[in-house]
Design an enzyme around this catalytic site. Structure first.
Site, PDB file in Angstrom:
ATOM      1  N   ASP A   1      -8.399   3.595   0.937  1.00 54.71           N
ATOM      2  CA  ASP A   1      -7.465   3.975   1.996  1.00 54.71           C
ATOM      3  C   ASP A   1      -8.241   4.697   3.103  1.00 54.71           C
ATOM      4  O   ASP A   1      -8.852   5.734   2.854  1.00 54.71           O
ATOM      5  CB  ASP A   1      -6.388   4.891   1.419  1.00 54.71           C
ATOM      6  CG  ASP A   1      -5.242   5.128   2.382  1.00 54.71           C
ATOM      7  OD1 ASP A   1      -5.371   4.834   3.601  1.00 54.71           O
ATOM      8  OD2 ASP A   1      -4.192   5.615   1.918  1.00 54.71           O
TER       9      ASP A   1
ATOM     10  N   ARG B   1      -3.460  -0.548   5.455  1.00 50.94           N
ATOM     11  CA  ARG B   1      -4.047  -1.651   4.698  1.00 50.94           C
ATOM     12  C   ARG B   1      -3.143  -2.871   4.566  1.00 50.94           C
ATOM     13  O   ARG B   1      -3.554  -3.992   4.876  1.00 50.94           O
ATOM     14  CB  ARG B   1      -4.478  -1.162   3.315  1.00 50.94           C
ATOM     15  CG  ARG B   1      -5.560  -0.107   3.363  1.00 50.94           C
ATOM     16  CD  ARG B   1      -5.828   0.504   2.017  1.00 50.94           C
ATOM     17  NE  ARG B   1      -4.676   1.299   1.565  1.00 50.94           N
ATOM     18  CZ  ARG B   1      -4.548   1.809   0.353  1.00 50.94           C
ATOM     19  NH1 ARG B   1      -5.482   1.598  -0.558  1.00 50.94           N
ATOM     20  NH2 ARG B   1      -3.495   2.529   0.030  1.00 50.94           N
TER      21      ARG B   1
ATOM     22  N   CYS C   1       0.872  -1.179   0.000  1.00 46.93           N
ATOM     23  CA  CYS C   1       0.000   0.000   0.000  1.00 46.93           C
ATOM     24  C   CYS C   1       0.909   1.230   0.000  1.00 46.93           C
ATOM     25  O   CYS C   1       2.103   1.116  -0.260  1.00 46.93           O
ATOM     26  CB  CYS C   1      -0.977  -0.009   1.174  1.00 46.93           C
ATOM     27  SG  CYS C   1      -0.254   0.136   2.816  1.00 46.93           S
TER      28      CYS C   1
END
Length: 144
Positions: A115, A15, A9
């Protein structure tokens, strides 16, 4: 045969650390999973506290995680590199070279994992649930 997955990420702060845990749990001993971020802003820092809490709600312990920035050796190590969103995937394609192109794909196959940075706890919880559900795409659908 052992599978080696690298989840990427932006910062390895929200994440990808959770995806690493979820994939490792679902994949069991036949899968080694690592995670990294495109940027080193949170290098050696723990995961975001809201993601630690979201992980805990799903019975995962994310407290030992420390962020790391992606390296070419990580890309070489992995059999599969899972990008959390299209921006990350595009960036990986630009830096990893054609020899690694066939390893790259989106974590959810055809869509981004949003996100949650800068959002409320509910966004982190929703993100964690989505990531956990996405493990089925990379583990043959089996819980171990």
């Amino acid at each position: 045969m052992m599978s080696k997955l690298l989840v990427v990420c932006l910062g390895n702060y929200c994440r990808s650390p959770f995806a690493q845990l979820a994939l490792a749990r679902r994949g069991g001993p036949r899968m080694v999973v690592r995670s990294a971020g495109l940027i080193g802003k949170w290098q050696d820092q723990p995961a975001h506290s809201a993601m630690i809490n979201a992980a805990r709600r799903l019975d995962y312990d994310l407290t030992a995680h420390r962020a790391q920035q992606i390296s070419l050796s990580m890309l070489d190590w992995a059999d599969t590199v899972l990008a959390m969103d299209a921006f990350v995937l595009t960036t990986l394609r630009a830096v990893c070279g054609p020899e690694n192109e066939n390893k790259l794909c989106l974590y959810l196959g055809d869509r981004d994992v949003p996100d949650p940075m800068g959002q409320d706890d509910a966004a982190f919880n929703e993100c964690a649930v989505l990531i956990e559900a996405g493990t089925v795409l990379h583990t043959g659908g089996r819980f171990t």
